[in-house]
Design an enzyme around this catalytic site. Structure first.
Site, PDB file in Angstrom:
ATOM      1  N   LYS A   1      45.598  35.935  67.047  1.00 54.94           N
ATOM      2  CA  LYS A   1      44.378  36.288  67.781  1.00 54.94           C
ATOM      3  C   LYS A   1      44.229  37.806  67.727  1.00 54.94           C
ATOM      4  O   LYS A   1      45.030  38.535  68.307  1.00 54.94           O
ATOM      5  CB  LYS A   1      44.456  35.819  69.234  1.00 54.94           C
ATOM      6  CG  LYS A   1      43.298  36.346  70.080  1.00 54.94           C
ATOM      7  CD  LYS A   1      43.425  35.995  71.548  1.00 54.94           C
ATOM      8  CE  LYS A   1      42.583  36.962  72.385  1.00 54.94           C
ATOM      9  NZ  LYS A   1      42.645  36.670  73.824  1.00 54.94           N
TER      10      LYS A   1
ATOM     11  N   GLY B   1      36.507  35.675  80.348  1.00 56.64           N
ATOM     12  CA  GLY B   1      35.441  35.625  81.339  1.00 56.64           C
ATOM     13  C   GLY B   1      35.336  34.338  82.130  1.00 56.64           C
ATOM     14  O   GLY B   1      34.660  34.294  83.158  1.00 56.64           O
TER      15      GLY B   1
ATOM     16  N   ASN C   1      42.967  32.515  80.350  1.00 54.93           N
ATOM     17  CA  ASN C   1      44.260  32.810  80.958  1.00 54.93           C
ATOM     18  C   ASN C   1      44.121  33.000  82.471  1.00 54.93           C
ATOM     19  O   ASN C   1      44.585  32.197  83.271  1.00 54.93           O
ATOM     20  CB  ASN C   1      44.853  34.063  80.301  1.00 54.93           C
ATOM     21  CG  ASN C   1      46.301  34.347  80.682  1.00 54.93           C
ATOM     22  OD1 ASN C   1      47.048  34.934  79.914  1.00 54.93           O
ATOM     23  ND2 ASN C   1      46.758  33.948  81.871  1.00 54.93           N
TER      24      ASN C   1
END
Lengths: 265, 66
Positions: free
Chosen positions: A106, A194, A215
């Site tokens: 990522k 978000g 997360n």
């Protein structure tokens, strides 16, 4: 009755995943809570960060990879905390060595500490280098449809626009731009960052996102393990609602019970 | 001989290979990755990789993150 639509698994760079929920491992109280929340989320793909080893630390101290094992999960190392393409590329190469050649990463290159907004100039440069170096790059980016397309052109295997700022829990602040990205994308689009609660995740999936990475929404819930389960259901519900295709919106009412046969017509 | 280890000066009193450094730090068998002067050194080469004065070594591991 119309036929049920069979869903296809989330496929990223040829890897097939049962779950469309991807989760991080930061901000938990301890490794036990991390492991329990990740298990309850049903996620196949689990993100982690790469940091300098504390030297002098008890060598027997547990390691994240003892709890989130590479045998059970597809690990997705991130480049969180990198502000330049160079640092992000170095971090990915360290992660690949750490995971014995596993090349799925990522990529996130941040602009500043206040917003953690992506620096898309550095992100584009890092993406190009990493793809050329054989990495499968899932890329965190802004919700700019032009940038998303440019990242796809550079060979990123998934584009992951923010819903709102990292760790903010503000949900999808600009669904219109997310829709533009979804309309033109030829690689999976996942919302990364978000998400605040289950309805945010469901909305992203209803719009047609291939998945959601989160997360804080789980780790900072009062009950992280319960929230992880809620997110699993929200992702599944949102995905099924997308496949089922929602009813059209209308401005007038439409009775669900027939008018004919009323006792007082 | 002195090297830079994770950004800090570090004195080496032993046989200056990466494998020996990893052992001396108590990290033998741990899941870490190592960079020497900004280049990855694969685990299989730790034993043959000699360190020199002023080398910059980074040793990293996985931690929680999102």
């Amino acid at each position: 009755m119309s036929q049920l639509i069979e869903d296809t698994p989330l496929t990223v760079a040829g890897r097939r995943f049962h779950s469309r929920l991807l989760v991080g491992t930061g901000k938990y109280r301890d490794f036990d809570e991390t492991a329990a929340a990740v298990a309850a989320s049903g996620a196949d793909v689990v993100t982690f960060a790469v940091r300098r080893t504390n030297l002098g630390q008890d060598a027997a101290a547990p390691n994240l990879l003892d709890v989130i094992s590479p045998e059970r999960y597809t690990l997705l190392p991130n480049t969180a905390g990198c502000y330049t393409a160079k640092d992000a590329v170095r971090t990915c190469r360290l992660a690949r060595e750490l995971l014995d050649g596993h090349n799925l990463v990522k990529l996130e290159v941040l602009g500043d500490e206040h917003t953690l907004y992506p620096n898309v100039v550095e992100t584009l440069a890092a993406a190009e280098t990493l793809v050329n170096d054989g990495f499968d790059v899932m890329v965190y980016t802004s919700d700019d449809p032009i940038v998303a397309k440019e990242l796809e052109r550079r060979g990123c295997c998934a584009v992951m626009p923010l819903g709102s700022l990292i760790g903010s829990g503000n949900g999808l602040l600009n669904p219109a731009t997310l829709r533009l990205i979804l309309e033109q994308a030829e690689v999976p689009v996942l919302v990364d960052a978000g998400i605040g609660t289950a309805s945010d995740a469901a909305l992203a999936m209803e719009m047609g996102c291939a998945g959601v990475l989160m997360n804080s929404a789980i780790a900072h819930a009062r009950q992280p393990v319960m929230m992880a389960g809620a997110m699993r259901k929200a992702i599944e519900a949102g995905r099924e609602a997308f496949l089922a295709e929602r009813m059209p919106r209308r401005d007038s009412a439409s009775p669900s019970s027939p008018f004919a046969g009323r006792i007082n017509p | 001989m002195q090297i830079q280890l994770n950004g800090e000066p570090h004195q080496l009193d032993h046989d200056p290979t990466l494998a020996r450094l990893v052992e001396a730090l108590g990290l033998g068998g741990r899941r870490v990755a190592i960079e020497l002067n900004e280049e990855i050194v694969p685990r299989s080469q730790h034993a043959q990789t000699a360190l020199a004065e002023g080398d910059r070594v980074e040793i990293v591991h996985a931690i929680g993150g999102g």
